[in-house]
Write a protein that holds these residues in place. Structure first.
Motif, PDB file in Angstrom:
ATOM      1  N   PHE A  94      12.811 -50.006  65.756  1.00 34.01           N
ATOM      2  CA  PHE A  94      11.846 -48.986  66.186  1.00 34.01           C
ATOM      3  C   PHE A  94      10.774 -49.595  67.073  1.00 34.01           C
ATOM      4  O   PHE A  94      10.429 -49.040  68.122  1.00 34.01           O
ATOM      5  CB  PHE A  94      11.212 -48.341  64.950  1.00 34.01           C
ATOM      6  N   ASP A  95      10.239 -50.734  66.663  1.00 37.67           N
ATOM      7  CA  ASP A  95       9.183 -51.396  67.428  1.00 37.67           C
ATOM      8  C   ASP A  95       9.662 -51.748  68.838  1.00 37.67           C
ATOM      9  O   ASP A  95       8.954 -51.508  69.827  1.00 37.67           O
ATOM     10  CB  ASP A  95       8.743 -52.675  66.706  1.00 37.67           C
ATOM     11  N   GLU A  96      10.832 -52.322  68.934  1.00 37.17           N
ATOM     12  CA  GLU A  96      11.343 -52.742  70.240  1.00 37.17           C
ATOM     13  C   GLU A  96      11.617 -51.548  71.143  1.00 37.17           C
ATOM     14  O   GLU A  96      11.354 -51.599  72.353  1.00 37.17           O
ATOM     15  CB  GLU A  96      12.610 -53.575  70.065  1.00 37.17           C
ATOM     16  N   GLU A  97      12.131 -50.473  70.569  1.00 38.05           N
ATOM     17  CA  GLU A  97      12.449 -49.287  71.372  1.00 38.05           C
ATOM     18  C   GLU A  97      11.195 -48.708  72.027  1.00 38.05           C
ATOM     19  O   GLU A  97      11.218 -48.320  73.203  1.00 38.05           O
ATOM     20  CB  GLU A  97      13.111 -48.230  70.488  1.00 38.05           C
ATOM     21  N   ILE A  98      10.096 -48.658  71.287  1.00 31.89           N
ATOM     22  CA  ILE A  98       8.848 -48.118  71.832  1.00 31.89           C
ATOM     23  C   ILE A  98       8.313 -49.013  72.947  1.00 31.89           C
ATOM     24  O   ILE A  98       7.902 -48.532  74.016  1.00 31.89           O
ATOM     25  CB  ILE A  98       7.794 -47.956  70.725  1.00 31.89           C
ATOM     26  N   LEU A  99       8.305 -50.311  72.737  1.00 32.51           N
ATOM     27  CA  LEU A  99       7.782 -51.231  73.750  1.00 32.51           C
ATOM     28  C   LEU A  99       8.624 -51.179  75.022  1.00 32.51           C
ATOM     29  O   LEU A  99       8.070 -51.199  76.133  1.00 32.51           O
ATOM     30  CB  LEU A  99       7.750 -52.661  73.195  1.00 32.51           C
ATOM     31  N   LEU A 100       9.932 -51.100  74.888  1.00 30.87           N
ATOM     32  CA  LEU A 100      10.801 -51.027  76.065  1.00 30.87           C
ATOM     33  C   LEU A 100      10.613 -49.709  76.810  1.00 30.87           C
ATOM     34  O   LEU A 100      10.724 -49.670  78.042  1.00 30.87           O
ATOM     35  CB  LEU A 100      12.264 -51.189  75.646  1.00 30.87           C
ATOM     36  N   ALA A 101      10.318 -48.636  76.084  1.00 36.75           N
ATOM     37  CA  ALA A 101      10.129 -47.332  76.718  1.00 36.75           C
ATOM     38  C   ALA A 101       8.882 -47.298  77.590  1.00 36.75           C
ATOM     39  O   ALA A 101       8.773 -46.447  78.486  1.00 36.75           O
ATOM     40  CB  ALA A 101      10.039 -46.242  75.655  1.00 36.75           C
ATOM     41  N   LEU A 102       7.949 -48.219  77.374  1.00 38.97           N
ATOM     42  CA  LEU A 102       6.700 -48.260  78.147  1.00 38.97           C
ATOM     43  C   LEU A 102       6.800 -49.152  79.384  1.00 38.97           C
ATOM     44  O   LEU A 102       5.818 -49.312  80.104  1.00 38.97           O
ATOM     45  CB  LEU A 102       5.553 -48.741  77.257  1.00 38.97           C
ATOM     46  N   ARG A 103       7.976 -49.728  79.644  1.00 40.36           N
ATOM     47  CA  ARG A 103       8.166 -50.611  80.795  1.00 40.36           C
ATOM     48  C   ARG A 103       9.295 -50.106  81.698  1.00 40.36           C
ATOM     49  O   ARG A 103      10.184 -49.370  81.262  1.00 40.36           O
ATOM     50  CB  ARG A 103       8.481 -52.041  80.327  1.00 40.36           C
ATOM     51  N   GLN A 104       9.246 -50.527  82.968  1.00 42.62           N
ATOM     52  CA  GLN A 104      10.301 -50.201  83.912  1.00 42.62           C
ATOM     53  C   GLN A 104      11.598 -50.891  83.486  1.00 42.62           C
ATOM     54  O   GLN A 104      11.597 -52.073  83.153  1.00 42.62           O
ATOM     55  CB  GLN A 104       9.920 -50.659  85.315  1.00 42.62           C
ATOM     56  N   ALA A 105      12.693 -50.148  83.494  1.00 41.45           N
ATOM     57  CA  ALA A 105      13.969 -50.720  83.059  1.00 41.45           C
ATOM     58  C   ALA A 105      14.416 -51.856  83.962  1.00 41.45           C
ATOM     59  O   ALA A 105      15.077 -52.800  83.512  1.00 41.45           O
ATOM     60  CB  ALA A 105      15.034 -49.624  83.013  1.00 41.45           C
ATOM     61  N   THR A 106      14.057 -51.793  85.239  1.00 43.99           N
ATOM     62  CA  THR A 106      14.475 -52.830  86.189  1.00 43.99           C
ATOM     63  C   THR A 106      13.590 -54.072  86.144  1.00 43.99           C
ATOM     64  O   THR A 106      14.005 -55.141  86.596  1.00 43.99           O
ATOM     65  CB  THR A 106      14.461 -52.259  87.618  1.00 43.99           C
ATOM     66  N   ASP A 107      12.390 -53.940  85.626  1.00 47.24           N
ATOM     67  CA  ASP A 107      11.465 -55.071  85.548  1.00 47.24           C
ATOM     68  C   ASP A 107      10.534 -54.848  84.362  1.00 47.24           C
ATOM     69  O   ASP A 107       9.591 -54.058  84.437  1.00 47.24           O
ATOM     70  CB  ASP A 107      10.660 -55.203  86.838  1.00 47.24           C
ATOM     71  N   LEU A 108      10.780 -55.563  83.275  1.00 45.95           N
ATOM     72  CA  LEU A 108      10.011 -55.361  82.051  1.00 45.95           C
ATOM     73  C   LEU A 108       8.560 -55.805  82.167  1.00 45.95           C
ATOM     74  O   LEU A 108       7.742 -55.515  81.291  1.00 45.95           O
ATOM     75  CB  LEU A 108      10.674 -56.096  80.883  1.00 45.95           C
ATOM     76  N   ALA A 109       8.217 -56.496  83.240  1.00 46.67           N
ATOM     77  CA  ALA A 109       6.836 -56.917  83.448  1.00 46.67           C
ATOM     78  C   ALA A 109       5.991 -55.804  84.053  1.00 46.67           C
ATOM     79  O   ALA A 109       4.764 -55.935  84.147  1.00 46.67           O
ATOM     80  CB  ALA A 109       6.781 -58.148  84.344  1.00 46.67           C
ATOM     81  N   VAL A 110       6.631 -54.694  84.450  1.00 44.47           N
ATOM     82  CA  VAL A 110       5.933 -53.598  85.120  1.00 44.47           C
ATOM     83  C   VAL A 110       5.888 -52.374  84.202  1.00 44.47           C
ATOM     84  O   VAL A 110       6.936 -51.872  83.790  1.00 44.47           O
ATOM     85  CB  VAL A 110       6.626 -53.224  86.443  1.00 44.47           C
ATOM     86  N   PRO A 111       4.690 -51.858  83.857  1.00 45.00           N
ATOM     87  CA  PRO A 111       4.584 -50.647  83.024  1.00 45.00           C
ATOM     88  C   PRO A 111       5.123 -49.432  83.764  1.00 45.00           C
ATOM     89  O   PRO A 111       5.293 -49.433  84.989  1.00 45.00           O
ATOM     90  CB  PRO A 111       3.083 -50.524  82.772  1.00 45.00           C
ATOM     91  N   ILE A 112       5.374 -48.379  83.010  1.00 43.71           N
ATOM     92  CA  ILE A 112       5.949 -47.170  83.606  1.00 43.71           C
ATOM     93  C   ILE A 112       4.908 -46.375  84.393  1.00 43.71           C
ATOM     94  O   ILE A 112       5.265 -45.572  85.251  1.00 43.71           O
ATOM     95  CB  ILE A 112       6.558 -46.262  82.520  1.00 43.71           C
ATOM     96  N   ALA A 113       3.643 -46.570  84.135  1.00 44.53           N
ATOM     97  CA  ALA A 113       2.578 -45.815  84.790  1.00 44.53           C
ATOM     98  C   ALA A 113       2.085 -46.553  86.036  1.00 44.53           C
ATOM     99  O   ALA A 113       2.353 -47.746  86.211  1.00 44.53           O
ATOM    100  CB  ALA A 113       1.436 -45.569  83.826  1.00 44.53           C
ATOM    101  N   PRO A 114       1.347 -45.865  86.901  1.00 45.37           N
ATOM    102  CA  PRO A 114       0.776 -46.503  88.101  1.00 45.37           C
ATOM    103  C   PRO A 114      -0.179 -47.633  87.746  1.00 45.37           C
ATOM    104  O   PRO A 114      -0.661 -47.739  86.617  1.00 45.37           O
ATOM    105  CB  PRO A 114       0.048 -45.345  88.799  1.00 45.37           C
ATOM    106  N   SER A 115      -0.482 -48.463  88.729  1.00 45.42           N
ATOM    107  CA  SER A 115      -1.314 -49.648  88.501  1.00 45.42           C
ATOM    108  C   SER A 115      -2.729 -49.278  88.044  1.00 45.42           C
ATOM    109  O   SER A 115      -3.342 -50.023  87.277  1.00 45.42           O
ATOM    110  CB  SER A 115      -1.382 -50.495  89.772  1.00 45.42           C
ATOM    111  N   TRP A 116      -3.257 -48.129  88.509  1.00 48.23           N
ATOM    112  CA  TRP A 116      -4.612 -47.763  88.115  1.00 48.23           C
ATOM    113  C   TRP A 116      -4.690 -47.458  86.616  1.00 48.23           C
ATOM    114  O   TRP A 116      -5.731 -47.670  85.980  1.00 48.23           O
ATOM    115  CB  TRP A 116      -5.119 -46.559  88.923  1.00 48.23           C
ATOM    116  N   VAL A 117      -3.571 -46.972  86.049  1.00 47.81           N
ATOM    117  CA  VAL A 117      -3.534 -46.727  84.606  1.00 47.81           C
ATOM    118  C   VAL A 117      -3.617 -48.050  83.849  1.00 47.81           C
ATOM    119  O   VAL A 117      -4.335 -48.166  82.852  1.00 47.81           O
ATOM    120  CB  VAL A 117      -2.255 -45.958  84.219  1.00 47.81           C
ATOM    121  N   THR A 118      -2.905 -49.047  84.344  1.00 47.02           N
ATOM    122  CA  THR A 118      -2.953 -50.369  83.710  1.00 47.02           C
ATOM    123  C   THR A 118      -4.367 -50.934  83.733  1.00 47.02           C
ATOM    124  O   THR A 118      -4.841 -51.522  82.753  1.00 47.02           O
ATOM    125  CB  THR A 118      -1.991 -51.336  84.426  1.00 47.02           C
TER     126      THR A 118
END
Length: 241
Positions: free
Chosen positions: A51-75
């Motif tokens: 469960f923990d891993e699934e949530i963390l992966l859902a918050l990142r880009q599938a092609t690059d796990l270093a990039v969040p799913i939201a725009p940079s200003w959200v970060t």
């Protein structure tokens, strides 16, 4: 009757005569403790890992796990929000609140607030060392971290600090609307800070849930004690009613 016996009887009577709101606060405290202990057992057994891993992966880009799913200003905004749960900001908020209460002649609440928050911080550190869960490594961290993962220090300390501040500061307020506003603000800040730790990839979801449960239980316990034994009116010392 001797003075010490009168004091003891008044203390016991005050503790045993619960008002409905006190029973609700006690239920919240007990529920938080139960939820934390249950969650801790699940974490130690490894049942929450998927469960923990699934949530963390859902918050990142599938092609690059270093990039969040939201725009940079959200970060950037999330980084600002998570700083509200850091030791520096929480310490400053606590000191300012204590000074405010001292100036308002609410000495009893000021002393109790400081001891409550300091005690919560000690408990948080002890829990981290006791569980000793490593930080998540499934996604890159967006901020630098060094200590253990469970429970989330930011989630627990923000709950301990902001909820305790809100609960005790509200005792110095005359109007119900201002008391509700303070409590709602404390809850909102605690919620946002906890979610920020997930977004930054430095905590598992169960770390944050554990921090919320433990911190809320501690704050509820402190609130309950304050309602039972500390005068709302300005006093120079703690008195038993």
């Amino acid at each position: 009757m001797p003075l010490h016996q009168q004091f003891s009887r008044r203390f016991i009577d005050r503790f045993m005569t619960f008002e409905p709101i006190s029973l609700i606060i006690f239920a919240l405290m007990a529920g938080g403790i139960f939820a934390f202990l249950t969650l801790t057992g699940e974490v130690l057994e490894g049942d929450t890992h998927a469960f923990d891993e699934e949530i963390l992966l859902a918050l990142r880009q599938a092609t690059d796990l270093a990039v969040p799913i939201a725009p940079s200003w959200v970060t950037h905004a999330v980084g600002d929000i998570t700083a509200l749960g850091g030791v520096t900001v929480l310490s400053l908020m606590t000191v300012l609140a204590v000074v405010y209460l001292l100036l308002a002649r609410q000495t009893a609440i000021a002393i109790f607030m400081f001891l409550s928050i300091a005690g919560g911080w000690v408990v948080s550190s002890a829990l981290k060392l006791g569980v000793a869960r490593p930080r998540p490594d499934i996604v890159p961290h967006l901020v630098e971290v060094h200590d253990m993962s469970f429970p989330s220090g930011h989630a627990m300390l923000s709950a301990v600090t902001y909820l305790t501040l809100a609960a005790l500061l509200s005792r110095a307020q005359q109007y119900r609307s201002t008391r509700i506003f303070l409590l709602a603000t404390g809850i909102l800040l605690t919620f946002m800070i906890g979610l920020s730790r997930l977004y930054l990839g430095v905590h598992y979801p169960t770390d944050v849930l554990g921090g919320w449960c433990a911190g809320a239980a501690w704050a509820a316990g402190c609130w309950l004690l304050a309602r039972r034994f500390i005068e709302r009116e300005p006093k120079n010392s703690i008195s038993i009613r």
